[in-house]
Design a protein around this motif. Structure first.
Motif, short mmCIF file in Angstrom:
data_model
loop_
_atom_site.label_atom_id
_atom_site.label_comp_id
_atom_site.label_asym_id
_atom_site.label_seq_id
_atom_site.Cartn_x
_atom_site.Cartn_y
_atom_site.Cartn_z
N ILE A 91 0.85 -1.20 0.00
CA ILE A 91 0.00 0.00 0.00
C ILE A 91 0.88 1.25 0.00
N ALA A 92 1.93 1.25 0.83
CA ALA A 92 2.82 2.42 0.90
C ALA A 92 3.49 2.67 -0.46
N ILE A 93 4.04 1.63 -1.05
CA ILE A 93 4.73 1.80 -2.34
C ILE A 93 3.72 2.15 -3.43
N LEU A 97 3.87 5.38 -5.85
CA LEU A 97 3.93 5.26 -7.31
C LEU A 97 2.70 5.90 -7.98
N GLY A 98 1.55 5.68 -7.37
CA GLY A 98 0.32 6.23 -7.94
C GLY A 98 0.25 7.74 -7.81
N GLY A 99 0.90 8.27 -6.77
CA GLY A 99 0.84 9.72 -6.54
C GLY A 99 1.86 10.51 -7.33
N SER A 100 2.85 9.85 -7.90
CA SER A 100 3.90 10.57 -8.63
C SER A 100 4.15 9.91 -9.99
N ALA A 154 -1.46 1.44 -6.83
CA ALA A 154 -0.93 2.48 -7.73
C ALA A 154 -1.94 2.80 -8.83
N ALA A 155 -2.54 1.75 -9.41
CA ALA A 155 -3.54 1.98 -10.46
C ALA A 155 -4.76 2.68 -9.89
#
Lengths: 264, 256
Positions: A91-93, A97-100, A154-155
């Motif tokens: 969830i953290a990763i 990834l999804g936010g940037s 991320a998606a």
């Protein structure tokens, strides 16, 4: 919800739900008849396909066996820890990834390529790092569930409706408020979907590791049954395991409001 | 980060990713060389790199690599044939679909890999066991996504087909199948992932056949750099098959 939609569609026809129930009963009866025929045919080695009565008896024996519950708890603890560690990291990763877009372009391809790699091949490495005890099984389970959860989160992060984010900003929401009121509620489905997929692979990773090298857990019991060729017991354990996995998956699926295999 | 994103762009991001991985690898090499990490647990990255040509020559890893690729290919072909056929059947017969779709979805979430001792008893320690495990694991997503794709065909396309008086076969080949292809390929890709996990997993567990067998052998000989390098070959197989399905999808749908 394709299944539910289809059921309602069939139910709309005269006696539609009755027809569905009849088909289900017919399929079950055919499978039972084929199984029993195969069991009695003598085409297979003795006990490879035991009669369903024998399997039922083995299930009953398993149900009153204290040792079985102890091994079940060991496996559940390992899977739970694997899901907590792998899921938390995923969830953290995934959020990062999804936010940037930059981080996504830099690193997501590696997750995408490593995701489908069978994680059991990392078991020798996990044994070296964490020893032969439960820690190596937990580590393999965590590694297994990390990838689907990270990719799904991320998606999901990228699919948040920009209008919702603009609404949050127009209310001058703090980052914490944005996370609690906008991001996390909007991502409930992808997160739970990822957890659902991750849960399945965490079970596979952990229990496969138990079958390879362990002295506790359901994977170990399955190998014990295989070693002494106690096929009814092995079938009984597989049935219990499948039922538990399917029930847990269905539970998470219901909470997420999803019912089909999700696409990647 | 936003300023960095604008300055570097897509190529910069990729280069940044490679640089971070290279730096992390160099850091591990350094920590191993100064003794902060144990070389008996984590091999030197340089040794792992050097092991690639070694396991090609000494372990003849290309042969098991081909074995695993072949097993994956056979299992995937079977998944494609039986998955699309079953999905089409379930789409065609609505009551059958309503009766069985939840069962297929349940099968998708079941830990099928754990059935390998059962398959060993049924088929013996052979490639059939490996391919059968791959097939059973890959089928549910292929079936479910085929049903979803065919069921999601736009009504207007079906009406166009009907207005041309297409036969059932023509309707399937010209309208339904092309419209369902994106979903079918999602199912096949998911199926491939489950397939590969089971195939290499079973090879590893029963110490038979392709790359899974080689990894097990190398690990049992405590050849850590070789084990890591062999794991690299498995990652290569998964990348190859993912690229292959993407290419096939693009060929079948030139517009995408």
């Amino acid at each position: 919800m394709p299944a539910a939609r289809d059921l309602s569609g069939v139910a709309g026809a005269p006696s539609g739900s009755g027809r569905v129930a009849a088909i289900r009963i017919a399929i079950i009866l055919v499978v039972v008849a084929l199984w029993e025929a195969a069991s009695a045919s003598g085409w297979f080695y003795r006990d490879v396909i035991p009669s369903l009565l024998t399997v039922g008896r083995a299930l009953a024996v398993l149900a009153v066996n204290r040792d079985f519950y102890w091994h079940l708890v060991v496996s559940l603890m390992e899977v739970g820890q694997a899901l907590a560690i792998g899921g938390g990291l995923g969830i953290a990763i995934g959020l990062a990834l999804g936010g940037s877009r930059f981080l996504s372009r830099a690193f997501e391809r590696y997750l995408y390529y490593l995701g489908p790699t069978p994680k059991i091949i990392f078991f020798p490495v996990m044994i070296m790092w964490f020893g032969v005890g439960p820690a190596s099984k937990v580590a393999l389970g965590a590694l297994s569930c990390f990838f689907p959860i990270a990719l799904s989160v991320a998606a999901g992060m990228r699919q948040i409706d920009p209008v919702l984010i603009r609404v949050g900003r127009s209310f001058h929401a703090s980052p914490m408020q944005m996370a609690a009121k906008i991001h996390l509620p909007a991502m409930r489905e992808p997160i739970l979907n990822g957890v659902r997929l991750g849960f399945g692979v965490a079970i596979i990773g952990t229990l496969l590791a138990e079958t390879k090298l362990s002295n506790a857990g359901i994977g170990y019991l399955i190998m014990q049954a295989y070693a002494v060729f106690d096929m009814p017991r092995m079938y009984a354990m597989l049935i219990v395991l499948f039922a538990l996995a399917i029930a847990a998956n269905e539970l998470v699926g219901r909470y997420a409001g999803v019912h089909a295999v999700s696409g990647s | 980060m936003a300023a960095g994103e604008r300055a570097l762009g897509a190529a910069g991001a990729v280069a940044f990713g490679i640089a971070v991985i290279a730096a992390a690898t160099a850091a591990v090499e350094g920590l191993l060389r100064i003794g902060l990490l144990n070389r008996y647990i984590v091999p030197l990255p340089s040794e792992v790199l050097a092991s690639f040509p070694r396991i090609v020559v000494e372990e003849n890893i290309l042969a098991p690599f081909v074995v695993t690729c072949k097993e994956c290919l056979y299992a995937m072909l079977l998944v494609a044939v039986f998955g699309i056929l079953t999905g089409t059947l379930l789409h065609r017969f609505v009551a059958l679909r309503a009766a069985t779709e939840t069962w297929v979805a349940a099968l998708a979430s079941a830990p099928i890999a754990l059935m390998y001792p059962l398959f060993l008893v049924l088929f013996g320690r052979s490639a059939t066991t490996v391919v059968a495990m791959g097939l059973i694991a890959g089928l549910p997503p292929a079936i479910l996504k085929t049903v979803e794709g065919l069921g999601g065909t736009r009504r207007v396309l079906i009406n166009v087909g009907r207005s041309f008086n297409l036969t059932a076969g023509q309707m399937f080949a010209k309208i339904l199948l092309p419209a369902a292809l994106p979903n079918i390929f999602v199912g096949l890709r998911l199926g491939l992932i489950f397939c590969l996990i089971n195939i290499v997993g079973v090879e590893f567990m029963i110490n038979f056949g392709g790359l899974g067998h080689v990894i097990n052998e190398l690990a049992e000989r405590y050849d850590l750099p070789g084990t890591y390098a062999a794991i690299g070959f498995v990652i290569l197989v998964s990348i190859l098959f993912l690229i292959l399905t993407e290419r096939i999808e693009r060929c079948l749908q030139p517009g995408t």
